[in-house]
Design a protein around this motif. Structure first.
Motif, short mmCIF file in Angstrom:
data_model
loop_
_atom_site.label_atom_id
_atom_site.label_comp_id
_atom_site.label_asym_id
_atom_site.label_seq_id
_atom_site.Cartn_x
_atom_site.Cartn_y
_atom_site.Cartn_z
N LEU B 101 42.67 42.81 22.80
CA LEU B 101 41.25 43.18 22.85
C LEU B 101 40.78 43.53 21.45
O LEU B 101 41.56 43.98 20.62
N LYS B 102 39.48 43.35 21.21
CA LYS B 102 38.91 43.82 19.94
C LYS B 102 37.50 44.35 20.18
O LYS B 102 36.82 43.93 21.13
N PRO B 103 37.07 45.29 19.29
CA PRO B 103 35.71 45.81 19.45
C PRO B 103 34.71 44.66 19.42
O PRO B 103 34.87 43.73 18.63
N GLY B 104 33.74 44.74 20.30
CA GLY B 104 32.75 43.66 20.38
C GLY B 104 32.98 42.74 21.57
O GLY B 104 32.07 42.02 21.97
N ASP B 105 34.20 42.76 22.12
CA ASP B 105 34.44 41.95 23.32
C ASP B 105 33.54 42.43 24.46
O ASP B 105 33.32 43.64 24.62
N GLN B 106 33.02 41.49 25.20
CA GLN B 106 32.23 41.80 26.40
C GLN B 106 33.03 41.27 27.58
O GLN B 106 33.04 40.08 27.85
N LEU B 107 33.72 42.19 28.25
CA LEU B 107 34.61 41.76 29.33
C LEU B 107 33.90 41.77 30.67
O LEU B 107 33.02 42.60 30.92
N THR B 108 34.30 40.85 31.51
CA THR B 108 33.89 40.87 32.90
C THR B 108 35.16 41.05 33.71
O THR B 108 36.12 40.28 33.55
N VAL B 109 35.19 42.09 34.53
CA VAL B 109 36.41 42.44 35.25
C VAL B 109 36.19 42.15 36.74
O VAL B 109 35.29 42.70 37.36
N THR B 110 37.03 41.27 37.25
CA THR B 110 36.97 40.92 38.66
C THR B 110 38.07 41.68 39.40
O THR B 110 39.22 41.67 38.97
N VAL B 111 37.67 42.36 40.44
CA VAL B 111 38.63 43.17 41.20
C VAL B 111 38.97 42.42 42.49
O VAL B 111 38.08 42.01 43.22
N LYS B 112 40.27 42.25 42.73
CA LYS B 112 40.71 41.56 43.94
C LYS B 112 41.67 42.46 44.70
O LYS B 112 42.60 43.01 44.09
N PRO B 113 41.48 42.60 46.00
CA PRO B 113 42.45 43.39 46.76
C PRO B 113 43.78 42.65 46.83
O PRO B 113 43.81 41.42 46.85
N GLY B 114 44.87 43.39 46.84
CA GLY B 114 46.21 42.80 46.98
C GLY B 114 46.80 43.18 48.32
O GLY B 114 46.07 43.39 49.29
N LYS B 115 48.11 43.31 48.33
CA LYS B 115 48.81 43.64 49.58
C LYS B 115 48.66 45.13 49.93
O LYS B 115 48.33 45.94 49.08
N THR B 116 48.93 45.47 51.17
CA THR B 116 49.06 46.87 51.57
C THR B 116 50.36 47.01 52.35
O THR B 116 50.78 46.07 53.03
N TRP B 117 51.02 48.14 52.22
CA TRP B 117 52.24 48.38 52.99
C TRP B 117 52.49 49.86 53.15
O TRP B 117 51.84 50.68 52.49
N GLU B 118 53.42 50.22 54.04
CA GLU B 118 53.71 51.63 54.33
C GLU B 118 55.20 51.91 54.19
O GLU B 118 56.01 51.01 54.36
N ASP B 138 36.84 37.36 28.89
CA ASP B 138 35.97 37.69 27.76
C ASP B 138 34.65 36.93 27.82
O ASP B 138 34.36 36.24 28.80
N GLN B 139 33.86 37.07 26.76
CA GLN B 139 32.52 36.48 26.67
C GLN B 139 32.56 34.95 26.76
O GLN B 139 31.55 34.32 27.03
N ASN B 140 33.75 34.36 26.52
CA ASN B 140 33.87 32.90 26.62
C ASN B 140 34.48 32.46 27.95
O ASN B 140 34.81 31.29 28.13
N GLY B 141 34.68 33.44 28.84
CA GLY B 141 35.25 33.12 30.14
C GLY B 141 36.77 33.00 30.13
O GLY B 141 37.38 32.62 31.13
N GLU B 142 37.39 33.32 28.98
CA GLU B 142 38.85 33.21 28.88
C GLU B 142 39.51 34.45 29.49
O GLU B 142 39.07 35.57 29.25
N LEU B 143 40.61 34.21 30.22
CA LEU B 143 41.37 35.33 30.79
C LEU B 143 42.10 36.06 29.66
O LEU B 143 42.86 35.46 28.91
N VAL B 144 41.84 37.37 29.52
CA VAL B 144 42.41 38.15 28.42
C VAL B 144 43.56 39.03 28.93
O VAL B 144 44.61 39.14 28.31
N ILE B 145 43.32 39.67 30.07
CA ILE B 145 44.31 40.60 30.62
C ILE B 145 44.31 40.48 32.14
O ILE B 145 43.25 40.34 32.77
#
Lengths: 140, 161
Positions: B101-118, B138-145
């Motif tokens: 990551l670097k200052p100036g990045d504009q990230l879009t974070v997509t949250v997806k549910p995963g598994k659940t267990w007990e 990032d701002q170019n649509g590239e997966l960063v993390i």
């Protein structure tokens, strides 16, 4: 300084004391920076009288952040490809934590040399608070 | 599914975050120094992505005016009903870094549910695990993390003995 594959051997270790006498102030700082304002980490009254804990304790992510400091000091800046942990015990104010990385193997991955590390962070009583693993790019 | 979260990456936020984990490495705050390094710019510490909580408008662990909050004020907790569980704890966290990551990045974070267990545990009763995947682009649509977190709700507070 980056690590060099030719000088790494399975079983090599690197360890650092990542916090000495953890303060409640640091928990407040971590809350403010991370945005996790759970009262379990900043609110002693809530912990003792509402939640059933002896007092505030550290965010899991603070333990991971402290362990990460040892990790980036060891592998160098911008070298991590993967970093994952499990939180095995809570961390309390007053704790002193030592984080250790152990080389598991050096291998090729996507045209790079990488080191696979096993991670463990223990408190002053030798109790494990974090276990984990990391993969980092190293020089040939 | 939760809405995407916009996360601007800012130098002062990285500096505050690095301070809070006690990391005085200048690559997290000194631009001149950072230019001399292999990466060539200020980067964020490896666990910084979770500070996305700051940018989630509905994050439930942030106090807000005019909303009920479960921390103490006049009383040990400000909600009338005792919580049904002792609240959530963090069980596991995994990051995969595709670039720094670097200052100036504009990230879009997509949250997806995963598994659940007990699972049953001696120290805290029934444990209910929930996995959450977060993808940071990032701002170019590239997966960063890519981040995978596992939260656990315990039936009772974790026994300290």
């Amino acid at each position: 300084m980056a690590l060099s594959a030719s000088q790494l051997n399975a079983g090599d270790t690197h360890e650092e004391v990542v916090v000495d006498d953890l303060t409640r102030t640091q928990l407040v700082m971590y809350s403010g920076a991370s945005g996790d304002y759970n009262p379990l980490h900043t609110d002693d009254l809530y912990c003792k009288e509402a939640a059933g804990y002896p007092g505030v304790f550290a965010h899991g992510m603070l333990s991971m952040g402290l362990t990460g400091k040892m990790l980036t000091n060891y592998v160098g800046d911008g070298r991590l490809k993967k970093y994952g942990v499990r939180f095995t015990n809570q961390v309390w104010p007053g704790d002193t934590l030592t984080a250790k990385a152990t080389v598991v193997e050096v291998r090729d991955e996507d045209g790079d040399k990488v080191v696979e590390l096993a991670l463990e962070t223990v408190n002053q009583d030798g109790k494990t608070v974090v276990t984990g693993s990391a993969t980092a790019r190293v020089d040939p | 599914m939760a809405d995407d979260i916009k996360m601007p990456v800012e130098g002062s936020h990285i500096m505050m975050f690095a301070r809070s984990v006690g990391d005085e490495n200048p690559i997290y705050h000194d631009e001149e120094y950072a230019k001399t390094t292999e990466v060539g710019h200020i980067i964020a510490p490896p666990t910084f992505p979770r500070a996305v909580a700051q940018f989630d408008p509905d994050y439930f662990l942030r106090w807000r005016p005019s909303q009920e909050w479960f921390g103490s004020g006049k009383n040990p907790t400000s909600i009338s009903e005792k919580p049904k569980s002792s609240g959530g704890l963090h069980a596991e966290q995994h990051f995969e870094y595709h670039r720094q990551l670097k200052p100036g990045d504009q990230l879009t974070v997509t949250v997806k549910p995963g598994k659940t267990w007990e699972k049953e545990s001696k120290r805290a009763g029934k444990l209910m695990f929930t996995e959450t995947i977060q993808e940071y682009r990032d701002q170019n649509g590239e997966l960063v993390i890519t981040s995978r977190g596992v939260g656990v709700k315990t039936e009772r507070p974790v026994d300290q003995s």
